[in-house]
Each structure stands twice: as C-alpha cells, then as structure tokens.
Write an enzyme that holds these catalytic residues in place. Structure first.
Site, short mmCIF file in Angstrom:
data_model
loop_
_atom_site.label_atom_id
_atom_site.label_comp_id
_atom_site.label_asym_id
_atom_site.label_seq_id
_atom_site.Cartn_x
_atom_site.Cartn_y
_atom_site.Cartn_z
CG LEU A 194 -0.38 0.04 2.64
CD1 LEU A 194 0.12 1.40 3.04
CD2 LEU A 194 -1.45 -0.41 3.62
CB CYS A 304 8.84 2.51 1.66
SG CYS A 304 7.57 2.04 2.84
CE LYS A 307 11.46 1.12 6.05
NZ LYS A 307 11.40 -0.22 5.51
NE ARG A 372 7.76 6.97 8.54
CZ ARG A 372 7.14 5.82 8.80
NH1 ARG A 372 7.79 4.85 9.40
NH2 ARG A 372 5.88 5.64 8.46
P1 NAD Z 1 5.21 3.02 11.71
O1 NAD Z 1 6.46 3.53 12.33
O2 NAD Z 1 4.17 3.98 11.26
O3 NAD Z 1 4.49 2.00 12.70
C1 NAD Z 1 5.16 1.01 13.41
C2 NAD Z 1 4.45 0.86 14.74
O4 NAD Z 1 4.96 -0.32 15.40
C3 NAD Z 1 4.70 2.01 15.71
O5 NAD Z 1 3.46 2.57 16.12
C4 NAD Z 1 5.44 1.37 16.89
O6 NAD Z 1 5.13 1.93 18.14
C5 NAD Z 1 4.97 -0.08 16.79
N1 NAD Z 1 5.84 -1.05 17.43
C6 NAD Z 1 7.17 -1.20 17.34
N2 NAD Z 1 7.58 -2.25 18.09
C7 NAD Z 1 6.47 -2.79 18.65
C8 NAD Z 1 6.25 -3.89 19.52
N3 NAD Z 1 7.24 -4.67 19.95
N4 NAD Z 1 5.00 -4.15 19.91
C9 NAD Z 1 3.97 -3.38 19.50
N5 NAD Z 1 4.12 -2.32 18.66
C10 NAD Z 1 5.37 -2.04 18.25
O7 NAD Z 1 5.68 2.11 10.49
P2 NAD Z 1 4.90 1.81 9.12
O8 NAD Z 1 5.08 2.94 8.18
O9 NAD Z 1 3.54 1.33 9.43
O10 NAD Z 1 5.78 0.61 8.55
C11 NAD Z 1 5.73 -0.67 9.13
C12 NAD Z 1 6.44 -1.64 8.20
O11 NAD Z 1 5.70 -1.73 6.96
C13 NAD Z 1 7.85 -1.24 7.81
O12 NAD Z 1 8.63 -2.40 7.68
C14 NAD Z 1 7.68 -0.58 6.46
O13 NAD Z 1 8.83 -0.67 5.67
C15 NAD Z 1 6.57 -1.40 5.87
N6 NAD Z 1 5.76 -0.71 4.86
C16 NAD Z 1 5.42 0.59 5.06
C17 NAD Z 1 4.62 1.24 4.11
C18 NAD Z 1 4.22 2.69 4.30
O14 NAD Z 1 3.72 3.29 3.34
N7 NAD Z 1 4.40 3.27 5.48
C19 NAD Z 1 4.19 0.54 2.97
C20 NAD Z 1 4.56 -0.78 2.83
C21 NAD Z 1 5.34 -1.41 3.77
#
Ligand code: NAD
Length: 501
Positions: A194, A304, A307, A372
């Site tokens: 997404l 994304c 990194k 970010r």
């Molecule tokens: P984010 O930083 O918005 O959210 C991560 C959440 O995880 C935070 O709220 C944090 O407090 C929580 N967290 C961390 N450790 C935890 C634990 N042990 N227990 C409970 N909660 C915990 O990150 P995001 O943007 O949602 O990205 C998450 C993953 O998805 C990453 O690997 C990213 O590369 C991937 N991703 C992101 C996107 C995007 O558009 N943001 C799209 C595709 C994939």
C-alpha cells in the site's frame, strides 16, 4: 468468536457496495455460498498500529474478521481508544469508527492476551534503516517475536507485513522454535504494497497479494483471510518466503529507479529545450513502461524507498551479487535533493541570505502527514544554513514537521506563506495548491519568483500572474547571472516606488 455465514455475506455485500459498488453476482454467488459453509471469523492480532498496521487492521475488520491491534506506544493506543486516529490517512477515521462500533476491531498495549486468542499474528512494526551500516534494523521485529512467544497457543500463523530482508521469516521461525520448542508455528511473509495517501484503496484493490509460505496449513489460513479480495479477482500469489521478501525490496528499488530515471531525463530536457511531461506521457503510453512514477520532482523520499533501497544494496553486497544500478539510483537521488536547494538559490540570483522563502508543502508526498525522508528535510535546512528565513505551510504535516525543521515559521495558509516572501517554492503537490489564486499570491509577495518542484503549474499561468517561473524539466533552469540582474532591476524600481507590489 464465531460468526455465521449469513452475517459474513451481509458484511461482504456491504463492503463491496461501500468501496466499489456491487460486483457481478454470478461469479460471487458461489463464493458467498462457500463462505456460508465456512462460517467462522478469522481472529487476527496485528502488532504495530502505524501506517501499515492500522490500515491493514481496519481493512481486515471491514472484511468481517476480528482484529486486535496492539502497539507498545501507550499514547497511540489511548488515542485510538478515545476514537482519535493518530495518523493522517484519507478515509481511515470513518473506517475505524465503523468497525469499532461493530466490535470487529479493538486496540491494546498488551501483547499477551491479543496473541493468545489469535490464529494469525501479523508483524507490522517498523524496520528503519540501521544506524551506521544502512541495513534494515530488525530490533522491533525480534522484540515483538520475543514478547509474543510465551503467549502463543496451538497452531498459530505468524505473518510479516513489515518489509524485512531475505531470510527473516526463517530467522523468526528459528527463534520461535528456540523459545517455544513445544509449539507448532508457521511463519510466512506477506509484504505490504500500500501507499500512504491511498492506503485503503490500495489495500482493498491490490494489484496482487503476495504470500511467501510453503506450509499448506499456513497457505490455507492466508487463503481464507484474503478470500474477500479473491472474490473481486485480486490475484493471491503464493511463493517461497525468500521470493516474497526479495520481491518487496525489488519492487521498491524498481520504482525508485523509475523516479530517478525521469528526474535525470528532466535535467536533460532542461538542457535541450524539451518538456519532461511530454516525454513522460509519450514513454508512459508504452505498456511495457507504464505511466506511473514518471513525475519529475525533487527526488524520492518517504518511509520506504530510501531505507529499502539502502537495505537492498547492503543485502546484495553481502550476498556478493552487488546491484550497481540500484547503488547509482541512491547516489543520484541524494544528490538531487541537494541540487534542488541550489536551484532555489539560483532562482534568487545566487544567494538566499536574508531572503524569505515561502514553502508550500513539507511532507514527502500529499495526503499524508508522514515526514520520513521528505526532500524538505534536506532542502529547508540547507537554505536556512545559507541565511534564508523559511515560512512554510502544509495541510497536514506541520505538527510532525515542527520538531524536524526547527527555525521554520509555520503559517496557517498558502496565502500566509506568500506574505512578504521573496520566492515561493512548491515542495509537495497537495491538491489545494493546484488552484491557488496566483495573482493574489504574487500581490502579497516582495519577490516574483515561483519555483515549482512538482510541476503543478504551467509557465504560462504563472507568467500571467506576474511570476518568473521555474518548473522541473520544462523550463530552462534558473541562470544565476541573468536572474540576479533582473531582480536587481525590480528591487531598484521598488525602491523608487515604480513598482507597487
Ligand atoms: P510506523 O512507524 O508507522 O508503525 C510502526 C508501529 O509499530 C509504531 O506505532 C510502533 O510503536 C509499533 N511497534 C514497534 N515495536 C512494537 C512492539 N514490539 N509491539 C507493538 N508495537 C510495536 O511504520 P509503518 O510505516 O507502518 O511501517 C511498518 C512496516 O511496513 C515497515 O517495515 C515498512 O517498511 C513497511 N511498509 C510501510 C509502508 C508505508 O507506506 N508506510 C508501505 C509498505 C510497507
């Protein structure tokens, strides 16, 4: 909690109507019938309530599944429990509200209970760039694994939505086997594709759902989970965990390369008098190339691409199969953000010292509050370091940007930004910037320069409003000497009252 097939059918019908209108019934009828036989809900625990976790959890709840969304950030969970959404994502507040009301989604900081009842646990925690070596930092992933391990019950499927390097699913499986040798776990990779800003639409209308899983029991659970999307013909693709993990990085690296390619073509357009938008339209019409991600701009940013490109480079080097093309993409993109600060400086005649720069948009893209790796985080401090005063406005990003961009004066509107500015710079293409009253903006400015790093205006329109306009790949880049002379003339006229605004 079991839900009967009838309820599920109603939910799915509602879901299709709400999101896209009804889908042709003959193909769907059979699936509804099989869902009626299936009957049960899927109990999901989503660890991480960020941009991916929260959207995925809300969409799974909308499918009719029961979701507990866990985050260790107490403030975030408290806000969610008060009905407040901690991130800006269009449509997410209504989706959450509806599913909270229907008791299909709840929020918690306690992993133990959420995991105990779940047959499927998703990891959607952050995997940021590790300081020092650029590798993906898996600290949050393994913290979550260690935390959930003592509480897992019976057969549980663990699925990583987070973007993780090749081999991580196997490492998670190994770790769980060490911690809980008594347990039957299946670990699969389910990378998320997404995009922030259109996350709900992307999740509910995916080009494909990719599942890296070799265990038939795990595949069955994932098949059931994504049945509502299979109903609308979304391809559900099963591969090995390694292929799924690598495919996510390869997809992001490819898209980053496409953006970087068009940015370099934009520079060439400026040098030879071509228009990058005409070139992009022409090449994008070719089905082999495609029109998306061909918008020239200040360089890619976001949570994304930067990194993931860096992590892929590290993985490839470690595997002794270096990706020189992707390494070049990273280098060119870093240089581009710096060059854009230089472009603004040149547009002001070669110096920004004591100049007021009005910045429109600071988030890495529109329709998100995510800062970010936003290009603004490179461009704005560079201009400040050279003595510029920055006034900025962003429809959703100011709150997060405030601590990241110290010294910026935050404004309440685009017009406010223009007030007494020497130059106006478009850094993020929010829709509300597309229809600004440029004449009015120009009237309240001191200067007359518009640097449009997202090509949301045309030179003709900007000129008509009185601006000297610089786009990306469509106009000659600012020539320091020529521009400086012109500015000096205007300032001199203003000093003697010949120009009133
Ligand atoms: P984010 O930083 O918005 O959210 C991560 C959440 O995880 C935070 O709220 C944090 O407090 C929580 N967290 C961390 N450790 C935890 C634990 N042990 N227990 C409970 N909660 C915990 O990150 P995001 O943007 O949602 O990205 C998450 C993953 O998805 C990453 O690997 C990213 O590369 C991937 N991703 C992101 C996107 C995007 O558009 N943001 C799209 C595709 C994939």
């Amino acid at each position: 909690m079991a839900r009967d097939g009838h309820c599920l059918r109603i939910l799915l019908e509602f879901y299709f109507c709400a999101l896209d209108g009804p889908i042709p019934s003959p193909s769907v009828k059979g699936v509804f019938e099989s869902l009626e036989k299936l009957g049960d809900t899927v109990n999901i625990c989503m660890i991480g309530a960020g941009y991916v976790g929260l959207v995925s959890a809300a969409c799974f709840a909308e499918f009719g599944w029961t979701v507990t969304c866990v985050d260790k950030d107490v403030d975030r969970i408290e806000r969610l429990n008060r009905g407040r959404v901690p991130i800006y994502e269009p449509g997410l507040d209504e989706l959450l509200e509806r599913n909270v009301r229907a008791a299909r989604i709840r929020f918690s900081t306690v992993v133990s209970e959420a995991v105990r009842d779940a047959e499927l646990v998703f990891l959607a925690v952050g995997t940021p760039m590790r300081r020092g070596d650029g590798y993906a930092d898996l600290t949050y992933i393994f913290e979550a694994v260690d935390e959930m391990a003592p509480h897992l019950n019976a057969l549980t499927v663990i699925a990583t939505k987070s973007t993780v390097p090749v081999g991580t699913s196997r490492d998670i499986e190994r770790r769980l086997c060490e911690l809980r040798p008594d347990l039957d776990v299946v670990v699969c990779s389910n990378p998320e594709f997404l995009r922030e800003g259109s996350a709900i639409r992307d999740f509910t209308h995916p080009d494909r759902v990719l599942i890296g899983c070799e265990d038939e029991r795990g595949r069955e659970v994932m098949r059931r989970l994504y049945q509502p999307l299979a109903l609308r013909n979304a391809p559900i693709v099963f591969v090995s965990p390694e292929s799924a993990e690598l495919a996510k990085y390869a997809a992001n690296a490819f898209l980053a390369m496409k953006v970087t390619f068009i940015n370099e073509i934009a520079d060439l357009c400026e040098a030879v008098g071509a228009d990058v938008q005409e070139v992009a339209t022409a090449i994008g019409a070719d089905g082999r190339i495609g029109s998306k991600f061909l918008h020239a701009g200040p360089g890619y940013g976001g949570s994304c691409f930067p990194k993931d490109v860096t992590a892929l480079i590290r993985t490839a080097r470690e595997a002794r199969a270096p990706l020189s093309l992707v390494e070049q993409v990273e280098k060119v993109n870093t240089e581009r953000k710096i060059a854009m600060a230089g472009r603004i400086e040149a547009a002001l005649g070669g110096s920004v010292r004591e100049k007021t720069i009005g910045v429109l948009g600071v988030t890495f893209k529109p329709n998100t509050d995510d800062m970010r790796e936003a290009p603004s985080l490179v461009i704005v401090p560079m201009l400040q370091a050279k003595g510029a005063r920055i006034r900025a406005y962003d429809p959703q990003g100011a709150l997060r940007a405030q601590e990241l961009l110290p010294g910026v004066e935050w404004c309440e509107s685009a017009l406010d930004v223009a007030e007494r500015a020497d130059v106006l710079v478009v850094l993020t293409e929010w829709n509300e910037f597309r229809a600004l009253d440029l004449k009015r903006m120009h009237q309240v400015m001191i200067g007359n320069v518009l640097v449009d790093l997202r090509n949301i205006y045309t030179e003709a329109l900007a000129k008509e409003a009185g601006f000297v306009y610089y786009g990306v790949g469509r106009t000659r880049p600012p020539d320091v000497s020529r521009n400086h002379k012109k500015r000096m003339e205007i300032m001199a006229k203003r000093a003697v009252g010949q120009v009133t605004h």
